[in-house]
Design an enzyme around this catalytic site. Structure first.
Site, PDB file in Angstrom:
ATOM      1  N   ARG A  69       0.827  -1.224   0.000  1.00 24.08           N
ATOM      2  CA  ARG A  69       0.000   0.000   0.000  1.00 24.08           C
ATOM      3  C   ARG A  69       0.857   1.269   0.000  1.00 24.08           C
ATOM      4  NH1 ARG A  69      -3.893  -2.320   3.601  1.00 24.08           N
ATOM      5  NH2 ARG A  69      -3.262  -0.999   5.329  1.00 24.08           N
ATOM      6  N   TYR A  73       0.632   4.643  -2.234  1.00 19.29           N
ATOM      7  CA  TYR A  73       0.484   5.997  -1.682  1.00 19.29           C
ATOM      8  C   TYR A  73       1.496   6.954  -2.322  1.00 19.29           C
ATOM      9  CZ  TYR A  73      -2.351   3.694   1.881  1.00 19.29           C
ATOM     10  OH  TYR A  73      -3.306   2.957   2.531  1.00 19.29           O
ATOM     11  N   TYR A  95     -11.951  10.862   1.574  1.00 22.22           N
ATOM     12  CA  TYR A  95     -13.125  10.777   2.449  1.00 22.22           C
ATOM     13  C   TYR A  95     -12.710  10.972   3.912  1.00 22.22           C
ATOM     14  CZ  TYR A  95     -12.434   5.997   4.278  1.00 22.22           C
ATOM     15  OH  TYR A  95     -11.971   4.889   4.931  1.00 22.22           O
ATOM     16  N   SER A 237     -14.587  -0.751   9.986  1.00 22.55           N
ATOM     17  CA  SER A 237     -14.835  -0.863  11.436  1.00 22.55           C
ATOM     18  C   SER A 237     -13.759  -0.155  12.243  1.00 22.55           C
ATOM     19  CB  SER A 237     -14.825  -2.332  11.876  1.00 22.55           C
ATOM     20  OG  SER A 237     -15.827  -3.047  11.228  1.00 22.55           O
TER      21      SER A 237
HETATM   22  C1  LIG Z   1      -7.750   4.826   5.785  1.00 29.04           C
HETATM   23  S1  LIG Z   1      -8.637   5.184   7.250  1.00 29.04           S
HETATM   24  C2  LIG Z   1      -9.506   6.621   6.718  1.00 29.04           C
HETATM   25  C3  LIG Z   1     -10.017   7.487   7.844  1.00 29.04           C
HETATM   26  C4  LIG Z   1     -10.687   8.757   7.343  1.00 29.04           C
HETATM   27  N1  LIG Z   1      -9.752   9.636   6.682  1.00 29.04           N
HETATM   28  C5  LIG Z   1     -11.362   9.543   8.488  1.00 29.04           C
HETATM   29  O1  LIG Z   1     -11.054  10.721   8.646  1.00 29.04           O
HETATM   30  O2  LIG Z   1     -12.217   8.973   9.178  1.00 29.04           O
HETATM   31  C6  LIG Z   1      -9.824   3.889   7.280  1.00 29.04           C
HETATM   32  C7  LIG Z   1     -10.273   3.581   8.685  1.00 29.04           C
HETATM   33  O3  LIG Z   1     -11.080   4.650   9.159  1.00 29.04           O
HETATM   34  C8  LIG Z   1     -12.117   4.158   9.978  1.00 29.04           C
HETATM   35  N2  LIG Z   1     -13.393   4.408   9.293  1.00 29.04           N
HETATM   36  C9  LIG Z   1     -13.609   4.734   8.022  1.00 29.04           C
HETATM   37  N3  LIG Z   1     -14.924   4.875   7.769  1.00 29.04           N
HETATM   38  C10 LIG Z   1     -15.559   4.614   8.933  1.00 29.04           C
HETATM   39  C11 LIG Z   1     -16.909   4.566   9.346  1.00 29.04           C
HETATM   40  N4  LIG Z   1     -17.919   4.810   8.490  1.00 29.04           N
HETATM   41  N5  LIG Z   1     -17.178   4.266  10.637  1.00 29.04           N
HETATM   42  C12 LIG Z   1     -16.192   4.000  11.523  1.00 29.04           C
HETATM   43  N6  LIG Z   1     -14.898   4.022  11.192  1.00 29.04           N
HETATM   44  C13 LIG Z   1     -14.582   4.322   9.914  1.00 29.04           C
HETATM   45  C14 LIG Z   1     -11.884   2.644  10.109  1.00 29.04           C
HETATM   46  O4  LIG Z   1     -11.083   2.416  11.251  1.00 29.04           O
HETATM   47  C15 LIG Z   1     -11.156   2.343   8.823  1.00 29.04           C
HETATM   48  O5  LIG Z   1     -10.415   1.151   8.893  1.00 29.04           O
END
Ligand SMILES: C[S@@+](CC[C@H](N)C(=O)[O-])C[C@H]1O[C@@H](n2cnc3c(N)ncnc32)[C@H](O)[C@@H]1O
Length: 290
Positions: A69, A73, A95, A237
């Site tokens: 990954r 990036y 996002y 999650s």
């Molecule tokens: C690459 S990170 C991105 C986080 C994102 N930039 C943010 O600000 O929330 C991905 C992680 O964010 C968390 N995540 C993303 N979407 C989520 C959601 N709808 N509910 C809870 N945790 C979420 C999870 O831990 C997931 O494995």
């Protein structure tokens, strides 16, 4: 005086879920960009971005199953920078909050600045922001420690079990590559074992997923730590580990040194939610029994 080159970069976040929690100023930046590059988690947000700006292009396609990954990036970073170097007012949208667990977002800002371009990042709503609202947690009450789950294990992160613990990317522990179909929940037993060194087997943990559709409720699934079920996890999650109820008392020497009136400490001690997070309505709004 140092000359600022003509291209520029603004990194923004679209918030969690549909564009509903994207700020008006973010939307305006997206509309005005001469090139919009994006990585989002759902097709509806992608469609919205495409509608806002006709130059929109997803860079999700740069994910490659044959690469680690981190290499993807760096490719994303270079792709963003190529547009800035071409003199374009470039917007990169990710996002959630673009600065939270988004390596290429920080890297692109840094690199652009190093090369003499104007570059900035705008804050946005992250999954953790939604978590505080949905679970009724105020990090000001017992503190909050936030770690990426693999990083937490690999670096033996030192944390305080008397404070809230939030573990991100808990569904993909140990996975450094990219798979269109991730083997979800792998290595969860390793995490359970590490947490058991600090919490009893019957300590409650919560699998949390903020709602990504306005019509859906968030996923809030409590488990006993020893019964945490890998099949409950998905790539989005986040694991919430409430504090141990046996909270340490205040450091009286420090209280005196800071000249804090005793009534402040007494009032805090009377607040049951600080001491028993497993009670409904306290600290975390989830059922006391599962
Ligand atoms: C690459 S990170 C991105 C986080 C994102 N930039 C943010 O600000 O929330 C991905 C992680 O964010 C968390 N995540 C993303 N979407 C989520 C959601 N709808 N509910 C809870 N945790 C979420 C999870 O831990 C997931 O494995």
């Amino acid at each position: 005086m140092k000359q600022i080159a003509s291209g520029e970069l603004i990194v923004v976040g679209t918030g969690i879920g549909l564009a509903g929690n994207m700020t008006a100023s973010t939307e305006s930046i997206i509309i005005q960009a001469e090139k919009l590059l994006y990585v989002v988690a759902d097709v509806a947000t992608a469609a919205h971005l495409e509608q806002l700006n006709s130059t929109a292009e997803s860079i999700y396609s740069l994910y490659d199953e044959s690469l680690d990954r981190i290499d993807t990036y760096y490719k994303m970073t270079e792709c963003i920078l190529d547009h800035v170097r071409a003199g374009l007012k470039t917007c990169a949208a990710f996002y959630g909050h673009p600065g939270i667990f988004v390596f290429p977002a920080h890297e692109a800002v840094l690199k652009a600045r190093t090369e003499g371009y104007r570059a900035e990042m705008k804050a946005a709503v992250s999954a953790e922001d939604c978590l505080f609202a949905d679970l009724g947690i105020d990090p000001g009450r017992v503190g909050c420690q936030s770690f990426e789950a693999t990083d937490f294990l690999v670096y033996d992160r030192i944390f305080d079990p008397n404070s809230l613990l939030v573990l991100w990317q808990v569904g993909v522990i140990g996975q450094i590559g990219f798979r269109r179909q991730f083997p979800i929940g792998q290595n969860i037993e390793v995490l359970k074992e590490a947490l058991r060194a600090h919490y009893p087997a019957d300590h409650y943990v919560i699998v949390y997923e903020a709602s990504v559709l306005p019509v859906c409720d968030p996923v809030i699934r409590p488990f006993r730590l020893d019964k945490l079920d890998p099949s409950a996890l998905s790539p989005i999650s986040t694991l919430v580990v409430p504090p141990l109820s046996s909270r340490r008392g205040p450091n009286i020497d420090m209280v005196r040194r800071l000249d804090i009136p005793e009534r402040y400490i007494l009032k805090r001690a009377e607040d049951p939610s600080l001491y028993d997070p497993a009670k409904p309505g306290a600290l975390v709004n989830w059922p006391a029994t599962v």
